[in-house]
Design an enzyme around this catalytic site. Structure first.
Site, PDB file in Angstrom:
ATOM      1  N   TYR A   1       0.534  21.026  -3.010  1.00 61.25           N
ATOM      2  CA  TYR A   1       1.029  19.648  -3.095  1.00 61.25           C
ATOM      3  C   TYR A   1       2.335  19.613  -3.881  1.00 61.25           C
ATOM      4  O   TYR A   1       3.341  19.070  -3.406  1.00 61.25           O
ATOM      5  CB  TYR A   1      -0.017  18.761  -3.769  1.00 61.25           C
TER       6      TYR A   1
HETATM    7  N1  NDP Z   1      -0.650   6.941  -7.008  1.00 63.74           N
HETATM    8  C1  NDP Z   1       0.006   7.598  -7.957  1.00 63.74           C
HETATM    9  O1  NDP Z   1      -0.268   7.445  -9.157  1.00 63.74           O
HETATM   10  C2  NDP Z   1       1.122   8.536  -7.574  1.00 63.74           C
HETATM   11  C3  NDP Z   1       1.667   8.518  -6.298  1.00 63.74           C
HETATM   12  N2  NDP Z   1       2.692   9.381  -5.989  1.00 63.74           N
HETATM   13  C4  NDP Z   1       3.257   9.335  -4.634  1.00 63.74           C
HETATM   14  O2  NDP Z   1       3.528   7.980  -4.280  1.00 63.74           O
HETATM   15  C5  NDP Z   1       3.201   7.779  -2.882  1.00 63.74           C
HETATM   16  C6  NDP Z   1       2.164   6.672  -2.747  1.00 63.74           C
HETATM   17  O3  NDP Z   1       0.999   7.045  -3.506  1.00 63.74           O
HETATM   18  P1  NDP Z   1      -0.423   6.397  -3.137  1.00 63.74           P
HETATM   19  O4  NDP Z   1      -0.229   4.953  -2.822  1.00 63.74           O
HETATM   20  O5  NDP Z   1      -1.398   6.806  -4.184  1.00 63.74           O
HETATM   21  O6  NDP Z   1      -0.737   7.149  -1.772  1.00 63.74           O
HETATM   22  P2  NDP Z   1      -2.129   7.313  -0.963  1.00 63.74           P
HETATM   23  O7  NDP Z   1      -2.849   8.529  -1.469  1.00 63.74           O
HETATM   24  O8  NDP Z   1      -2.814   6.012  -0.968  1.00 63.74           O
HETATM   25  O9  NDP Z   1      -1.581   7.675   0.507  1.00 63.74           O
HETATM   26  C7  NDP Z   1      -0.772   6.748   1.178  1.00 63.74           C
HETATM   27  C8  NDP Z   1      -1.134   6.750   2.616  1.00 63.74           C
HETATM   28  O10 NDP Z   1      -0.723   7.979   3.248  1.00 63.74           O
HETATM   29  C9  NDP Z   1      -1.477   8.062   4.438  1.00 63.74           C
HETATM   30  N3  NDP Z   1      -1.519   9.412   5.019  1.00 63.74           N
HETATM   31  C10 NDP Z   1      -1.964  10.544   4.448  1.00 63.74           C
HETATM   32  N4  NDP Z   1      -1.947  11.567   5.331  1.00 63.74           N
HETATM   33  C11 NDP Z   1      -1.480  11.054   6.513  1.00 63.74           C
HETATM   34  C12 NDP Z   1      -1.252  11.591   7.803  1.00 63.74           C
HETATM   35  N5  NDP Z   1      -1.491  12.886   8.056  1.00 63.74           N
HETATM   36  N6  NDP Z   1      -0.783  10.771   8.769  1.00 63.74           N
HETATM   37  C13 NDP Z   1      -0.539   9.472   8.505  1.00 63.74           C
HETATM   38  N7  NDP Z   1      -0.737   8.887   7.301  1.00 63.74           N
HETATM   39  C14 NDP Z   1      -1.211   9.679   6.315  1.00 63.74           C
HETATM   40  C15 NDP Z   1      -2.878   7.630   4.032  1.00 63.74           C
HETATM   41  O11 NDP Z   1      -3.537   7.132   5.180  1.00 63.74           O
HETATM   42  P3  NDP Z   1      -5.126   6.854   5.192  1.00 63.74           P
HETATM   43  O12 NDP Z   1      -5.222   5.442   4.716  1.00 63.74           O
HETATM   44  O13 NDP Z   1      -5.541   7.080   6.593  1.00 63.74           O
HETATM   45  O14 NDP Z   1      -5.762   7.840   4.230  1.00 63.74           O
HETATM   46  C16 NDP Z   1      -2.622   6.607   2.933  1.00 63.74           C
HETATM   47  O15 NDP Z   1      -2.907   5.283   3.323  1.00 63.74           O
HETATM   48  C17 NDP Z   1       2.724   9.135  -2.343  1.00 63.74           C
HETATM   49  O16 NDP Z   1       3.786   9.829  -1.736  1.00 63.74           O
HETATM   50  C18 NDP Z   1       2.278   9.855  -3.605  1.00 63.74           C
HETATM   51  O17 NDP Z   1       2.319  11.276  -3.472  1.00 63.74           O
HETATM   52  C19 NDP Z   1       3.163  10.316  -6.878  1.00 63.74           C
HETATM   53  C20 NDP Z   1       2.641  10.383  -8.139  1.00 63.74           C
HETATM   54  C21 NDP Z   1       1.623   9.464  -8.602  1.00 63.74           C
HETATM   55  N1  LIG Z   2      -0.835  10.744  -2.106  1.00 67.62           N
HETATM   56  C1  LIG Z   2      -1.144  10.668  -3.421  1.00 67.62           C
HETATM   57  N2  LIG Z   2      -0.432  11.380  -4.307  1.00 67.62           N
HETATM   58  C2  LIG Z   2      -0.774  11.310  -5.633  1.00 67.62           C
HETATM   59  C3  LIG Z   2      -1.820  10.503  -6.069  1.00 67.62           C
HETATM   60  C4  LIG Z   2      -2.537   9.754  -5.089  1.00 67.62           C
HETATM   61  O1  LIG Z   2      -3.491   9.003  -5.422  1.00 67.62           O
HETATM   62  N3  LIG Z   2      -2.163   9.868  -3.801  1.00 67.62           N
HETATM   63  N4  LIG Z   2      -2.151  10.416  -7.391  1.00 67.62           N
HETATM   64  C5  LIG Z   2      -1.534  11.170  -8.290  1.00 67.62           C
HETATM   65  C6  LIG Z   2      -2.019  11.063  -9.713  1.00 67.62           C
HETATM   66  O2  LIG Z   2      -1.875   9.725 -10.162  1.00 67.62           O
HETATM   67  C7  LIG Z   2      -1.335  11.983 -10.696  1.00 67.62           C
HETATM   68  O3  LIG Z   2       0.020  11.599 -10.810  1.00 67.62           O
HETATM   69  C8  LIG Z   2      -2.006  11.850 -12.056  1.00 67.62           C
HETATM   70  O4  LIG Z   2      -1.400  12.740 -12.954  1.00 67.62           O
HETATM   71  C9  LIG Z   2      -0.452  12.102  -7.941  1.00 67.62           C
HETATM   72  N5  LIG Z   2      -0.110  12.040  -6.537  1.00 67.62           N
END
Ligand code: NDP
Ligand SMILES: Nc1nc2c(c(=O)[nH]1)N=C([C@H](O)[C@@H](O)CO)CN2
Length: 238
Positions: free
Chosen positions: A150
């Site tokens: 990742y």
């Molecule tokens: N949340 C956090 O604290 C953090 C988030 N980030 C980044 O910010 C962004 C948003 O985070 P977050 O809202 O938690 O994201 P999520 O984990 O909720 O993922 C967002 C969406 O991506 C979709 N997805 C995953 N795989 C596929 C695929 N193969 N084809 C189509 N859609 C797909 C999922 O669809 P489905 O609903 O079907 O699962 C999901 O709804 C991400 O890029 C994440 O890496 C980075 C650090 C911290």
């Molecule tokens: N696709 C996602 N990416 C990440 C998520 C998640 O929920 N979906 N969550 C994190 C964590 O919050 C991490 O930042 C905690 O240290 C990272 N990326």
């Protein structure tokens, strides 16, 4: 000929951060195209707010190609592309390492790379600079002992920011947003949450508004490209 404003595309917008960003951009008056894979409660909210919902599963190459074909045959211009779709997969004994790495590179590198190359010509119309925003992660710079593939894929995604910023200037700005903890997941227990909060100086988990604010800032900028905005509460200094 007067055009209606070009839409903003956000991938993976059915829940959490993507949903919040899509809702905010709709409230700001943008037309928003939202890709989703699974049926989520947020889709009804987005539809009611006027979003265009596009079902797209990027897991296989044909799904990426099918989406690009749809986009190119139904739209001619885009104001911005926000690559938000992501899978936070940890290495596990039950999954072959090759599969984990392939899945991480696919969603975080192949998808943005192919969509950007295919759709760059849709950005920057009407003398308004276009935007590409890659949602990366602070682990792009330091790695992760539990999410190795990742982290590597997010580092590659930020490298695409640098490359596309050079390739698409001056018509298009390309930037990364690198969050740390913005939102917990449902299964995160109290011990995990307490430990995670202690990882940053500000010891908070702010929710998706930080990402919303940063997207709005980048869209409004006329002079930021090839940069990464970190949303991490000072985690880098702990
Ligand atoms: N949340 C956090 O604290 C953090 C988030 N980030 C980044 O910010 C962004 C948003 O985070 P977050 O809202 O938690 O994201 P999520 O984990 O909720 O993922 C967002 C969406 O991506 C979709 N997805 C995953 N795989 C596929 C695929 N193969 N084809 C189509 N859609 C797909 C999922 O669809 P489905 O609903 O079907 O699962 C999901 O709804 C991400 O890029 C994440 O890496 C980075 C650090 C911290
Ligand atoms: N696709 C996602 N990416 C990440 C998520 C998640 O929920 N979906 N969550 C994190 C964590 O919050 C991490 O930042 C905690 O240290 C990272 N990326």
């Amino acid at each position: 000929m007067e055009h209606s404003p070009a839409p903003i595309l956000i991938t993976g917008g059915a829940q959490r951060i993507g949903l919040a960003v899509a809702e905010a951009l709709l409230a700001d008056g943008h037309h928003v195209l939202v890709t989703y894979r699974s049926q989520r409660p947020g889709l009804a909210t987005l539809k009611a707010a006027g979003a265009t919902l596009i079902e797209a599963d990027f897991t296989e190459q044909q799904g990426i190609e099918r989406f690009i074909h749809y986009l190119k045959t139904h739209h001619d211009r885009l104001r911005a592309i926000i690559h938000n779709a992501s899978d936070w997969e940890a290495e596990s004994e039950s999954t072959p390492a090759a599969q984990t790495m392939a899945r991480m590179l696919n969603i975080h590198v192949q998808v943005p790379y192919q969509i950007n190359l295919a759709c760059a010509d849709m950005l920057g119309a009407d003398n308004i600079k276009g935007d590409i925003i890659h949602m990366t992660d602070g682990v792009q710079d330091k790695g992760s002992a539990k999410h190795l593939a990742y982290a590597a894929s997010k580092a590659a995604l930020h490298n695409l920011t640098l490359s596309f910023a050079q390739r698409l200037a001056p018509a298009v700005k390309v930037n990364s947003i690198a969050p740390a903890l913005l939102m917990f997941n449902e299964g995160d227990d109290e011990a995990y949450r307490a430990k995670a909060l202690k990882k940053s100086l500000l010891e908070t988990c702010p929710g998706p508004s930080e990402a919303v604010n940063t997207v709005r800032y980048l869209l409004a900028s006329d002079y930021i490209t090839g940069r990464c905005l970190y949303l991490d509460g000072g985690r880098h200094l702990k």
